[in-house]
Design a protein around this motif. Structure first.
Motif, short mmCIF file in Angstrom:
data_model
loop_
_atom_site.label_atom_id
_atom_site.label_comp_id
_atom_site.label_asym_id
_atom_site.label_seq_id
_atom_site.Cartn_x
_atom_site.Cartn_y
_atom_site.Cartn_z
N ARG A 196 0.81 -1.22 0.00
CA ARG A 196 0.00 0.00 0.00
C ARG A 196 0.84 1.27 0.00
NH1 ARG A 196 -4.74 -1.25 -2.03
NH2 ARG A 196 -5.26 -3.35 -1.36
N THR A 197 2.07 1.18 0.47
CA THR A 197 2.92 2.37 0.47
C THR A 197 3.26 2.82 -0.96
OG1 THR A 197 4.91 1.00 0.64
CG2 THR A 197 3.90 1.75 2.70
N LEU A 198 3.15 1.89 -1.92
CA LEU A 198 3.41 2.27 -3.31
C LEU A 198 2.39 3.29 -3.81
CD1 LEU A 198 4.26 -1.24 -4.84
CD2 LEU A 198 5.86 0.58 -4.22
N TYR A 199 1.15 3.17 -3.35
CA TYR A 199 0.13 4.13 -3.77
C TYR A 199 0.40 5.51 -3.18
CZ TYR A 199 -2.37 -0.07 -5.21
OH TYR A 199 -2.72 -1.26 -5.81
N GLU A 200 0.89 5.54 -1.94
CA GLU A 200 1.22 6.82 -1.34
C GLU A 200 2.39 7.47 -2.08
OE1 GLU A 200 2.02 6.02 2.72
OE2 GLU A 200 0.01 5.19 3.14
N ALA A 201 3.39 6.66 -2.43
CA ALA A 201 4.53 7.19 -3.18
C ALA A 201 4.09 7.64 -4.57
CB ALA A 201 5.62 6.13 -3.29
N GLY A 202 3.17 6.90 -5.18
CA GLY A 202 2.67 7.28 -6.49
C GLY A 202 1.92 8.60 -6.46
N ALA A 203 1.14 8.84 -5.39
CA ALA A 203 0.43 10.11 -5.26
C ALA A 203 1.40 11.27 -5.16
CB ALA A 203 -0.49 10.06 -4.04
N ILE A 204 2.51 11.05 -4.49
CA ILE A 204 3.53 12.10 -4.39
C ILE A 204 4.19 12.35 -5.74
CG2 ILE A 204 5.74 12.71 -3.31
CD1 ILE A 204 4.85 11.10 -0.86
N ASP A 205 4.34 11.28 -6.52
CA ASP A 205 5.01 11.38 -7.83
C ASP A 205 4.11 11.91 -8.94
OD1 ASP A 205 7.37 10.50 -6.77
OD2 ASP A 205 7.03 8.39 -7.30
N GLY A 206 2.82 12.10 -8.66
CA GLY A 206 1.96 12.72 -9.66
C GLY A 206 0.81 11.87 -10.15
N ILE A 207 0.60 10.68 -9.60
CA ILE A 207 -0.54 9.85 -10.00
C ILE A 207 -1.81 10.43 -9.39
CG2 ILE A 207 -1.60 7.59 -9.72
CD1 ILE A 207 1.11 6.35 -10.06
N ARG A 208 -2.81 10.68 -10.23
CA ARG A 208 -3.98 11.43 -9.78
C ARG A 208 -5.30 10.64 -9.80
NH1 ARG A 208 -0.74 13.71 -7.67
NH2 ARG A 208 0.08 15.82 -7.98
N ASN A 209 -5.37 9.49 -10.44
CA ASN A 209 -6.64 8.76 -10.49
C ASN A 209 -6.39 7.25 -10.40
OD1 ASN A 209 -6.16 7.74 -13.29
ND2 ASN A 209 -6.38 9.93 -13.79
N ARG A 210 -7.49 6.50 -10.29
CA ARG A 210 -7.39 5.04 -10.09
C ARG A 210 -6.83 4.34 -11.31
NH1 ARG A 210 -10.20 2.79 -5.97
NH2 ARG A 210 -8.86 1.04 -6.50
N TRP A 211 -7.10 4.85 -12.51
CA TRP A 211 -6.61 4.19 -13.71
C TRP A 211 -5.09 4.30 -13.80
CZ3 TRP A 211 -9.93 1.01 -15.58
CH2 TRP A 211 -11.29 1.30 -15.52
#
Length: 317
Positions: free
Chosen positions: A209-224
């Motif tokens: 689950r920490t990958l999703y938090e890191a992804g949000a920091i890197d610019g991932i904005r939606n579920r797709w």
């Protein structure tokens, strides 16, 4: 002297290759307990999978009727398959069409339902997993579908169509060559949420689950974007396993055709490579020819597997 030195340098193993071998041997020695634990599986796999496959390939080059010793045939069996056996070509066409439709749809459906169910609380997730997985292990599947597509007015589909005025007389669903392959595809899709479905659910549970938090920091904005750049790359082992299962089930279809449509089907409309293999292997006992059929099917599945691996490596790029 110079020539001898050159010959010696060519024959001698390269230091890099020797170091790699020593490093591999050291790693194997360090993990010897794991290899001991895996040894029973590898032994069973070799005896019941590898050896039969090798024997089948060897027998495909022979004439063998199980009563007399095999005699060498060369490529006669393969030439007969491709040139003289019109039923085999029909079976190849049916199998490729069946696999091209059910394979990708089943694979995507397994992942899609697993992805949705994974977001639910534990108890609803367990219940829905059981409900969706149950058709793939139910024993009376073919009886239900045979009743639905029964060719008389008591069949559920015929009864519905006649009561609402869509048809005036019962449709022979399982005897009409226009509908046979479509019915097989429909039944296979209904049964498709099996082992791959469970593997995908297990894979989704193991994504960090920490990958999703890191992804949000890197610019991932939606579920797709999460799905493409995080979830799918983290699930590559499960995706590969599910692909192998779906390829196998799509190309090895036979049970549905035999139990639902009979053997052989009307005008070979539901004939597949595996039913052709069963015909020559278990009814005619022409094991050399049956082995040639199995070898061709094995090669088709291997090529499909290689293409699938290349595609899955691009996931997340």
């Amino acid at each position: 002297m110079q020539q001898k030195a050159q010959a010696h340098s060519v024959d001698a193993p390269s230091p890099g290759g020797e170091r790699k071998f020593l490093r591999l041997f050291a790693e194997m020695k360090k993990s010897k307990h794991a290899y001991v634990l895996m040894a029973p599986f590898f032994l069973i796999f070799a005896v019941f999978t590898v050896v039969p496959v090798v024997m089948s390939v060897l027998l495909s080059f022979t004439h063998f009727n199980m009563l007399e010793p095999p005699s060498w045939a060369g490529f006669d069996n393969f030439a007969r398959l491709l040139v003289k056996d019109d039923v085999f070509l029909v079976a190849v066409k049916n199998t490729l069409l069946f696999a091209a439709i059910t394979g990708p749809i089943s694979y995507v459906a397994c992942f899609f339902f697993a992805w949705i169910i994974n977001e639910l609380p534990p108890k609803p997730r367990a219940l829905l997993t059981l409900v969706l997985y149950a058709p793939s292990i139910s024993g009376n599947t073919y009886m239900i579908w045979a009743l639905m597509f029964s060719g008389d007015s008591y069949g559920y589909i015929n009864s519905f169509l006649m009561n609402w005025g869509f048809v005036l007389e019962p449709v022979q669903w399982l005897q009409d060559t226009r509908y046979v392959l479509g019915i097989l595809i429909l039944v296979q899709l209904w049964l498709s949420l099996g082992t791959s479905f469970l593997a995908f659910i297990a894979g989704l549970q193991t994504v960090n689950r920490t990958l999703y938090e890191a992804g949000a920091i890197d610019g991932i904005r939606n579920r797709w974007q999460e799905l493409w750049f995080i979830t799918l790359p983290a699930m590559r082992p499960q995706l590969m396993f599910g692909a192998i299962i779906q390829i196998t089930s799509s190309f090895a279809v036979a049970e549905i055709s035999i139990y639902l449509l009979g053997f052989p089907t009307v005008d070979y409309a539901g004939h597949t490579i595996v039913t052709h293999l069963i015909d020559y292997g278990t009814i005619r006992f022409d094991m050399g020819y049956a082995s040639a059929i199995a070898t061709v099917l094995f090669m088709i599945m291997m090529m499909t597997n290689v293409l699938t691996q290349k595609f899955l490596k691009k996931v997340g790029e």
